[in-house]
Write an enzyme that holds these catalytic residues in place. Structure first.
Site, PDB file in Angstrom:
ATOM      1  N   ARG A 104       0.787  -1.259  -0.187  1.00  0.00           N
ATOM      2  CA  ARG A 104      -0.114   0.041   0.068  1.00  0.00           C
ATOM      3  C   ARG A 104       0.807   1.481  -0.002  1.00  0.00           C
ATOM      4  O   ARG A 104       0.304   2.302  -0.274  1.00  0.00           O
ATOM      5  CB  ARG A 104      -1.044   0.053   1.184  1.00  0.00           C
ATOM      6  N   HIS A 180      -7.304  -1.401  12.870  1.00  0.00           N
ATOM      7  CA  HIS A 180      -7.326   0.037  12.721  1.00  0.00           C
ATOM      8  C   HIS A 180      -8.225   0.633  13.833  1.00  0.00           C
ATOM      9  O   HIS A 180      -9.260  -0.077  14.075  1.00  0.00           O
ATOM     10  CB  HIS A 180      -7.745   0.560  11.285  1.00  0.00           C
ATOM     11  N   CYS A 274     -13.519   3.524   6.530  1.00  0.00           N
ATOM     12  CA  CYS A 274     -12.377   3.257   5.470  1.00  0.00           C
ATOM     13  C   CYS A 274     -12.346   4.059   4.209  1.00  0.00           C
ATOM     14  O   CYS A 274     -11.369   4.282   3.620  1.00  0.00           O
ATOM     15  CB  CYS A 274     -12.156   1.955   5.430  1.00  0.00           C
TER      16      CYS A 274
HETATM   17  N1  ARG Z   1      -7.507  -3.855   3.066  1.00  0.00           N
HETATM   18  C1  ARG Z   1      -7.055  -2.522   3.710  1.00  0.00           C
HETATM   19  C2  ARG Z   1      -5.929  -2.830   4.574  1.00  0.00           C
HETATM   20  O1  ARG Z   1      -5.962  -4.027   5.361  1.00  0.00           O
HETATM   21  C3  ARG Z   1      -8.259  -2.489   4.470  1.00  0.00           C
HETATM   22  C4  ARG Z   1      -8.035  -0.636   4.888  1.00  0.00           C
HETATM   23  C5  ARG Z   1      -9.328  -0.373   5.742  1.00  0.00           C
HETATM   24  N2  ARG Z   1      -9.106   0.901   6.075  1.00  0.00           N
HETATM   25  C6  ARG Z   1      -9.411   1.397   7.436  1.00  0.00           C
HETATM   26  N3  ARG Z   1      -9.517   2.572   7.450  1.00  0.00           N
HETATM   27  N4  ARG Z   1      -9.697   0.550   8.423  1.00  0.00           N
HETATM   28  O2  ARG Z   1      -4.983  -2.034   4.961  1.00  0.00           O
END
Ligand code: ARG
Length: 281
Positions: A104, A180, A274
């Site tokens: 990411r 998160h 998210c």
């Molecule tokens: N697939 C992403 C990750 O694991 C999902 C992010 C979700 N975003 C959030 N703000 N909780 O990083």
């Protein structure tokens, strides 16, 4: 800022008291890697369906009088739809993200470019942090709440305090499903929050009880249905429709729940919040 809007997008109309949200269309959404327990690379993902659900969410916001800005999705960045992770914006200042996982990492640059092009003050972070995924702000309490334990480095909390000149409350997350802060806690209005206690370490739980005795408490089912990953404007709470129990709790607490179907986006481990980065003036 005009150039960031697609031609099909309605002109931004923000009502007084309306919020400004940044979103990223899931055009390249997929589950190609697994960096949280919700992601199953063998389960099929319907990108067109994700886009339709996402468009419906954007329409809900504009229908409530909020302004929706868009950041252009990039191929090869399937998680970019989770725009909340790109930065944390308070007082018109953007504190940039630095992702834990290399998959990411480039999203942080895309968001940096977007904020700089919009003329916003931007601070490049030294420490790992996933933007609004792990930071939120309660204006009525003048408090930044920040999560650590899975993604964001606790040193980024001190960095954020320094960037914004505001007090930061550090909360330790302990359940990998709630990696998160925004999967386990959310502001309901300027001073009140909802949260799932079991997602936090005992000391953090105690701290939350002391700071927020009037909080709406979510249970295991509410959290698992992404019922805490909501966006509230203080009156309306836009929340994942699967979280039926949470919808009831929100209504009982005096808010107006607005359920939306984001089932496709849940496969990546995210929901309403998210997908939404709040640009606080
Ligand atoms: N697939 C992403 C990750 O694991 C999902 C992010 C979700 N975003 C959030 N703000 N909780 O990083």
């Amino acid at each position: 800022m005009e150039k960031h809007r697609s031609s099909t997008e309605a002109p931004a109309i923000r009502e007084p008291g309306g919020r400004t949200y940044l979103m990223c269309r899931p055009s390249y959404y997929a589950v190609e890697y697994a960096i949280n327990p919700w992601m199953d690379t063998s389960a099929p993902v319907d990108t067109a369906r994700a886009c339709a659900q996402w468009e419906a969410l954007a329409e809900v916001y504009t229908g409530l009088g909020h302004e929706v800005l868009r950041i252009e999705p990039e191929p090869g960045l399937p998680d970019m739809v989770y725009a909340a992770n790109g930065a944390f914006v308070v007082d018109g200042i953007a504190y940039g993200a630095r992702f834990r996982h290399p998959e990411r990492a480039p999203e942080a640059d895309a968001h940096e470019k977007w904020h700089r092009a919009a003329g916003r003050a931007f601070v490049k972070p030294e420490h790992t942090n996933e933007g609004e995924g792990d930071f939120t702000y309660l204006p009525g309490r003048e408090l930044i709440l920040a999560g650590w334990g899975f993604r964001t480095d606790a040193r980024a909390h001190a960095e954020a305090a320094d960037v914004f000149g505001r007090q930061v409350v550090s909360l330790r997350l302990v359940d990998p499903r709630y990696y998160h802060l925004d999967t386990a806690l959310a502001p309901l209005d300027d001073g009140r929050i909802a949260y799932y206690p079991d997602a936090f370490a005992p000391g953090s739980r105690l701290l939350l009880e002391r700071l927020f005795p009037d909080a709406v408490i979510a249970d295991a089912d509410d959290a698992a249905a992404f019922g805490l990953n909501f966006v509230s404007d203080g009156t309306h709470v836009v929340v994942n429709a699967e979280a039926a129990g949470m919808v009831r709790k929100l209504r009982d607490a005096g808010y107006e729940p607005v359920p939306v179907d984001l089932s496709e986006l849940k496969k990546g481990g995210g929901s309403v919040k998210c997908c939404t980065a709040e640009l606080r003036r």
